[in-house]
Structures are given as C-alpha cells and as structure tokens.
Enzyme design. Structure first.
Site, PDB file in Angstrom:
ATOM      1  N   LYS A  24       4.318   1.577  15.987  1.00 19.02           N
ATOM      2  CA  LYS A  24       3.306   2.565  16.405  1.00 19.02           C
ATOM      3  C   LYS A  24       3.484   3.003  17.861  1.00 19.02           C
ATOM      4  CE  LYS A  24       0.138   1.275  12.774  1.00 19.02           C
ATOM      5  NZ  LYS A  24       0.713   0.077  12.196  1.00 19.02           N
ATOM      6  N   ASP A  49       0.804  -1.226   0.000  1.00 16.20           N
ATOM      7  CA  ASP A  49       0.000   0.000   0.000  1.00 16.20           C
ATOM      8  C   ASP A  49       0.833   1.270   0.000  1.00 16.20           C
ATOM      9  OD1 ASP A  49       0.925  -0.443   2.570  1.00 16.20           O
ATOM     10  OD2 ASP A  49      -0.877   0.342   3.539  1.00 16.20           O
ATOM     11  N   ASP A  84       2.485   6.832   1.380  1.00 14.35           N
ATOM     12  CA  ASP A  84       1.611   5.828   1.977  1.00 14.35           C
ATOM     13  C   ASP A  84       0.174   6.259   1.648  1.00 14.35           C
ATOM     14  OD1 ASP A  84       0.211   4.242   3.723  1.00 14.35           O
ATOM     15  OD2 ASP A  84       0.884   5.274   5.532  1.00 14.35           O
TER      16      ASP A  84
HETATM   17  N1  GDD Z   1      -1.259 -11.131   2.967  1.00 11.26           N
HETATM   18  C1  GDD Z   1      -1.548 -10.327   3.973  1.00 11.26           C
HETATM   19  N2  GDD Z   1      -2.180 -10.836   5.065  1.00 11.26           N
HETATM   20  N3  GDD Z   1      -1.224  -9.018   3.885  1.00 11.26           N
HETATM   21  C2  GDD Z   1      -1.524  -8.223   4.942  1.00 11.26           C
HETATM   22  C3  GDD Z   1      -2.184  -8.693   6.087  1.00 11.26           C
HETATM   23  C4  GDD Z   1      -2.540 -10.089   6.140  1.00 11.26           C
HETATM   24  O1  GDD Z   1      -3.134 -10.592   7.098  1.00 11.26           O
HETATM   25  N4  GDD Z   1      -2.347  -7.651   6.955  1.00 11.26           N
HETATM   26  C5  GDD Z   1      -1.808  -6.569   6.345  1.00 11.26           C
HETATM   27  N5  GDD Z   1      -1.319  -6.909   5.124  1.00 11.26           N
HETATM   28  C6  GDD Z   1      -0.640  -6.049   4.152  1.00 11.26           C
HETATM   29  C7  GDD Z   1      -1.420  -4.787   3.832  1.00 11.26           C
HETATM   30  O2  GDD Z   1      -2.229  -4.980   2.669  1.00 11.26           O
HETATM   31  C8  GDD Z   1      -0.301  -3.774   3.566  1.00 11.26           C
HETATM   32  O3  GDD Z   1       0.103  -3.830   2.218  1.00 11.26           O
HETATM   33  C9  GDD Z   1       0.842  -4.270   4.451  1.00 11.26           C
HETATM   34  O4  GDD Z   1       0.570  -5.635   4.748  1.00 11.26           O
HETATM   35  C10 GDD Z   1       0.986  -3.466   5.761  1.00 11.26           C
HETATM   36  O5  GDD Z   1      -0.214  -3.553   6.482  1.00 11.26           O
HETATM   37  P1  GDD Z   1      -1.001  -2.249   6.977  1.00 11.26           P
HETATM   38  O6  GDD Z   1      -2.232  -2.711   7.669  1.00 11.26           O
HETATM   39  O7  GDD Z   1      -1.145  -1.277   5.870  1.00 11.26           O
HETATM   40  O8  GDD Z   1      -0.003  -1.719   8.103  1.00 11.26           O
HETATM   41  P2  GDD Z   1       0.267  -0.219   8.541  1.00 11.26           P
HETATM   42  O9  GDD Z   1       0.183   0.721   7.413  1.00 11.26           O
HETATM   43  O10 GDD Z   1      -0.572   0.070   9.732  1.00 11.26           O
HETATM   44  O11 GDD Z   1       1.809  -0.301   9.058  1.00 11.26           O
HETATM   45  C11 GDD Z   1       2.799  -0.936   8.260  1.00 11.26           C
HETATM   46  O12 GDD Z   1       3.264  -0.069   7.237  1.00 11.26           O
HETATM   47  C12 GDD Z   1       3.968   1.121   7.672  1.00 11.26           C
HETATM   48  C13 GDD Z   1       4.453   1.853   6.432  1.00 11.26           C
HETATM   49  O13 GDD Z   1       3.370   2.248   5.646  1.00 11.26           O
HETATM   50  C14 GDD Z   1       3.965  -1.362   9.183  1.00 11.26           C
HETATM   51  O14 GDD Z   1       4.830  -2.163   8.432  1.00 11.26           O
HETATM   52  C15 GDD Z   1       4.695  -0.137   9.730  1.00 11.26           C
HETATM   53  O15 GDD Z   1       5.808  -0.551  10.504  1.00 11.26           O
HETATM   54  C16 GDD Z   1       5.169   0.742   8.571  1.00 11.26           C
HETATM   55  O16 GDD Z   1       5.811   1.916   9.075  1.00 11.26           O
HETATM   56 MG    MG Z   2      -0.399   0.632   5.486  1.00 14.65          MG
END
Ligand code: GDD
Ligand code: MG
Length: 364
Positions: free
Chosen positions: A158, A107, A217
């Site tokens: 976080k 994403d 993001d």
């Molecule tokens: N296959 C799969 N299965 N993908 C998943 C799952 C799951 O259960 N859960 C989340 N994802 C994918 C999401 O689609 C996304 O592309 C990515 O893993 C990160 O998940 P998010 O839910 O978007 O996390 P976030 O934005 O709160 O935090 C993450 O991204 C940040 C940067 O944008 C973390 O990695 C943070 O540490 C990071 O800073």
């Molecule tokens: Mg994200």
C-alpha cells in the site's frame, strides 16, 4: 499439493453485509466466492485445503465440513487475528514441510492457471513466488519492482499515491516453499506483505509471475457489484433462469440476467441488465430491477425500483419504494412502502426504514 486459504479477515469495507457473513461467502453468480475458488483448486489437483479462519469460523465449518470437491478440508482456527503471515505460520503443522504449497487470499476471484505458477516457482527454486497482476491504481495493493528474469527486488505494501514501484500488484496468490516458515516469527501477528516479502526480496529469494486472466477483488461494495458484472459478462449463458422460477406475463428481461431457483417475478416487471437474483426471492408486479445483486429470500414489492444496489438476504422492500445506485441493504432489513433512498445509503441488518433518506449515509 496442499493449499492454505486465508479466510480470517473482518471484511470491514463490505459492511453492513459482512456483519452477517464472511466476505468469502458472499455470492458471486449465486454461489459463494469460496465455492468458486475450491472448485478451481480441485481442478488443479490440490488434495488438501486448510482454511485459516478467525471471524465467523463456524460458517465455514458448517458449509464445507471435512471434505468438499474430493479434497480434505482442515481448519486452522486462530485465537486472535494472526494477520496474513501469522496465519500461514499458525497452519504450519497442518501443512507440513514435505512440499511447496499454494496460499490464496480468499477474498479474490481469479482464473489464473495455478499450475503455471507452481511450475515457475520450481524452475526458479524460489522461497516464494507471487502472482502479479497489472492495474491502473495500485495504491490499495502490494506492489513490486520486477527484473527481466522475474525476480522481485522490492515489495511495498500500500504505497502512497504515486510512490508505488510499478503497476504490478500482488494478486494474493502465492506458491511458498516450506522454508518460508523460518522467515515468519511464531506466536504473534505477522503481515507477510510488510514483514516477510520485503526481506525475501532483499535476499533475492522472491519471484513474480505475471498473468492476464480474470482477477477480481471484492473489497468494497462497488467492487463486489463489478465482480458480479464481470462474471456475467464472461459467462457463456447470458440468461440463466433457475429451476422452478416463475416469470409472470409481460415480464421483460434485459440480458445478462441470472435468476436462481424458486424465484417468482410478477407481471410487467423489468429485470436487467446485469441482475442476479438469489434463490426464493419474490419480485412483485411492475418492479424495475437493474445493475443489482439480490441475495436469497428477499421480497421486492409491487412498483418498487432498485438500481445499482446490493440487497441482502431476506430483505423486504415495500411497494413503490425506490432504491438508488450504491445502496447496500443489510440482511433482514425492511424498507417501508413509498420510501425513497438516495444514492449510497447503507442500512445495517434487521433495521426498519420508515422515512425517506435524501443523502448518502449509514443507517445503523
Ligand atoms: N486467517 C486470517 N487471519 N486471515 C486473515 C487475517 C487474519 O488475521 N487478516 C486478513 N486475512 C485474510 C483476509 O480474509 C483476506 O482473504 C486476506 O487475508 C488478505 O487480507 P485483506 O485484509 O483482504 O488485505 P488487503 O485486501 O488489504 O490486501 C491484500 O490483498 C491484496 C490483493 O487483494 C494484500 O495481500 C495486498 O498485498 C494484495 O495486493
Ligand atoms: Mg482484500
């Protein structure tokens, strides 16, 4: 080289538009975010991509099939959401143990040089190397403490406001050694950020690679609009009018503007700045459209005004309607003639809006 793209998140913060399409297929400059990422991976020389999918898995399979951009595409389809680490473990057989591999949060959009990251990973003989990006407010992200020789000694996901070890965030781009599979328990959801990275940091096996290229993001609607804005800003062409688009007499275009193929714009309309209009959308006469993204096949009727909004696919906006900043209109919605939506109104897909909305609300 192989890559895993984590594509299984629900995209809750991008509702209502994520109710009808996965976050990774949201258009950026009229092309799904994931198309941009796959193009960059192909340019880097990646040969095989595994999409780790769960929600709306079929939309990915339908779009990318078994190969794209000269790369093979495989799908690791989870039965339950395995979270970020669990999803990587679940793809272990498809990735194998021969070589290090890239992992991307799907994403985000970035122009990071993947090769530089891979190079540093090898130099440091790391188990994992994380791309790090500097931001003002790190509270929504993973943050790290980094030594002068690029070792990560602390990883906090976080952290509460004011408690982050630095402003360097996890950009969601990793190079991992196959040894990583030994660190992720099998058969249950695992957060790599909460469970695996902190452990690796303690053992001195986690490295960071800071970079300053573009990193965006698309987490929330305002981020998504900003992402499109940044992409327009960095685009070499400030006005892109697609094949077969028809602009009526006296149409005013304030760059930057990107209009996809088959779009028609009625006379005296004013478009831009910072407008992206998806394929086959019809804009009537005297329409004012600024700082907005319109998905394909929408209709914006005569004298309507749209400012700072995201308009979903095949939405119909009636004559004289006014859509204000921060509004997000789900796919197939109809906004009737003469309706005004005040700021930050979101409308769930397929609804009909028959009355003015004067406060920020979600119409579901
Ligand atoms: N296959 C799969 N299965 N993908 C998943 C799952 C799951 O259960 N859960 C989340 N994802 C994918 C999401 O689609 C996304 O592309 C990515 O893993 C990160 O998940 P998010 O839910 O978007 O996390 P976030 O934005 O709160 O935090 C993450 O991204 C940040 C940067 O944008 C973390 O990695 C943070 O540490 C990071 O800073
Ligand atoms: Mg994200």
């Amino acid at each position: 080289m192989k890559a895993i793209i984590l594509a299984g998140g629900v995209g809750t913060r991008l509702r209502p538009l994520s109710c009808t399409r996965p976050k990774l297929l949201f258009p950026l400059l009229n092309k799904p975010l994931l198309d941009h990422t796959l193009e960059r991976l192909a340019e880097t020389g990646v040969k095989g991509v595994t999409l780790a999918v769960k929600f709306m898995a079929e939309s990915f399979m339908k779009r990318y099939g078994e190969s794209t951009n000269g790369m093979t595409i495989s799908y690791s389809k989870e039965k339950i959401p395995m979270w970020t680490g669990g999803a990587i473990k679940y793809a272990e057989e498809l990735i194998g143990h021969e070589d290090q591999f890239l992992v991307l949060n799907g994403d985000i959009f970035t122009t990071i040089d993947y090769r530089g990251l891979i190079h540093e990973h090898k130099e440091n003989e790391a188990v994992a190397t994380i791309a790090l990006y500097s931001v003002e407010d790190p509270s929504r992200y993973g943050t790290v403490k980094l030594t002068d020789d690029n070792r990560i000694t602390q990883f906090v996901e976080k952290a509460p406001l004011g408690k982050a070890p630095s402003n360097l965030i996890n950009a969601g781009v990793y190079v991992l050694d196959p040894e990583i599979f030994d660190y992720i328990p099998a058969g249950r959801p695992v957060s790599i950020e909460r469970e695996v990275f902190p452990k690796l940091a303690k053992q001195g096996k986690l490295f960071g690679h800071t970079f300053t290229d573009i990193w965006i993001d698309i987490g929330k609607p305002e981020d998504y609009l900003r992402a499109n804005k940044i992409m327009l800003d960095v685009s070499t062409k400030k006005r892109l009018i697609g094949f077969g688009a028809k602009l009526g007499a006296e149409v005013v275009i304030n760059d930057p503007v990107m209009v996809d193929s088959g779009v028609t714009v009625g006379e005296n309309s004013q478009i831009g700045p910072y407008v992206i209009v998806g394929r086959d959308t019809v804009l009537g006469r005297n329409v004012l459209l600024e700082n907005s993204v319109v998905f394909p096949e929408a209709t914006i009727s005569d004298n309507a005004t749209v400012r700072g909004a995201v308009i979903g696919e095949a939405v119909t906006i009636g004559e004289n309607a006014r859509i204000s900043e921060g509004c997000v209109i789900g796919d197939y919605v109809t906004i009737n003639d003469n309706i005004t939506l005040s700021k930050h109104v979101t409308v769930c897909h397929s609804k009909e809006v028959k009355e003015n909305v004067s406060e920020s609300t979600n119409i579901i």
